[in-house]
Design a protein around this motif. Sequence first.
Motif, PDB file in Angstrom:
ATOM      1  N   TRP A 117       0.990  -1.121   0.109  1.00 62.30           N
ATOM      2  CA  TRP A 117      -0.077   0.079  -0.023  1.00 62.30           C
ATOM      3  C   TRP A 117       0.834   1.380   0.035  1.00 62.30           C
ATOM      4  CZ3 TRP A 117      -5.563  -0.636   0.664  1.00 62.30           C
ATOM      5  CH2 TRP A 117      -6.127   0.491   0.461  1.00 62.30           C
ATOM      6  N   ARG A 168      -8.305  -6.174  10.214  1.00 62.49           N
ATOM      7  CA  ARG A 168      -8.837  -5.743   9.135  1.00 62.49           C
ATOM      8  C   ARG A 168      -8.298  -4.519   8.636  1.00 62.49           C
ATOM      9  NH1 ARG A 168     -13.593  -7.089  12.340  1.00 62.49           N
ATOM     10  NH2 ARG A 168     -14.847  -8.928  11.337  1.00 62.49           N
ATOM     11  N   GLY A 170      -7.817  -1.196   5.247  1.00 60.65           N
ATOM     12  CA  GLY A 170      -8.595  -0.587   4.392  1.00 60.65           C
ATOM     13  C   GLY A 170      -8.340   0.884   4.357  1.00 60.65           C
ATOM     14  N   TYR A 176     -14.514   0.733   2.475  1.00 65.50           N
ATOM     15  CA  TYR A 176     -14.461  -1.030   2.315  1.00 65.50           C
ATOM     16  C   TYR A 176     -13.369  -1.380   3.265  1.00 65.50           C
ATOM     17  CZ  TYR A 176     -10.284  -0.506  -0.607  1.00 65.50           C
ATOM     18  OH  TYR A 176      -8.936  -0.431  -1.286  1.00 65.50           O
ATOM     19  N   LEU A 177     -13.469  -2.378   3.683  1.00 63.24           N
ATOM     20  CA  LEU A 177     -12.370  -3.030   4.656  1.00 63.24           C
ATOM     21  C   LEU A 177     -12.237  -4.432   4.053  1.00 63.24           C
ATOM     22  CD1 LEU A 177     -13.639  -2.057   8.050  1.00 63.24           C
ATOM     23  CD2 LEU A 177     -11.183  -1.604   6.929  1.00 63.24           C
ATOM     24  N   ILE A 178     -10.885  -4.970   4.249  1.00 63.17           N
ATOM     25  CA  ILE A 178     -10.498  -6.375   3.784  1.00 63.17           C
ATOM     26  C   ILE A 178     -10.411  -6.963   5.153  1.00 63.17           C
ATOM     27  CG2 ILE A 178      -9.055  -7.666   2.711  1.00 63.17           C
ATOM     28  CD1 ILE A 178      -8.420  -5.430   0.888  1.00 63.17           C
TER      29      ILE A 178
END
Length: 208
Positions: A117, A168, A170, A176-178
């Motif tokens: 990221w 989590r 994001g 959104y959250l992964i």
Amino acid sequence: MTDRIEEITQKIYNEGITKAKNDAEQLLAQAKEKADSIIQAAKLKHEEIIHDAQQKAEEEKKRFEAELQLTARQFISQLKQQITTLISTAQVDTAVNDAFNDNEFIKRIILLLVEKWDSTAGENMDLQLLLPSEDRKELTAFLQAKATEAMNKGLEISVDSKLKSGFRIGPKDGSYLISFTAQDFANYFKQYFKDGTKKLLFDAIETE
């Protein structure tokens, strides 16, 4: 004269007897014919009732057999599914839970995601990381040591009270959250393990 009267009387008597006898025979013949007709009708009705009963019994038998076969197929299908689920759960849950109870494993995943990221981020790190409360201190210290640049760009670390393990991740805007939890990974892998396990367990048996 007396003889004539007796002759006439005897003739009338004989004719009466003959007529009565004929009438009786006719009545008996009619009664017998009617009785035969009743007996024949009863016999036909009896045969019809027996035929209908046999037909209904056969239909009930076929319906019962069809329902029994359907119930058996459903039971076997459910049993296969339960066995497959039990085996898949045993295969997946233990391995996944062991992995997610290993903080070194979690650290490697988080570090990999943060670095990827960060490589696409500008001066500001638009990323939030949600951690279980009991792991926040250890994982924050790890990221401060291993992902200093990302931390300096504003990597946001928060606690998610719903998390028991994993994390989590994001964008900070929450669009959104992964989710990376043991349950998420277990569910993902079970999709594949179930098909393979079911095929391995039952296909060979059914083709024998």
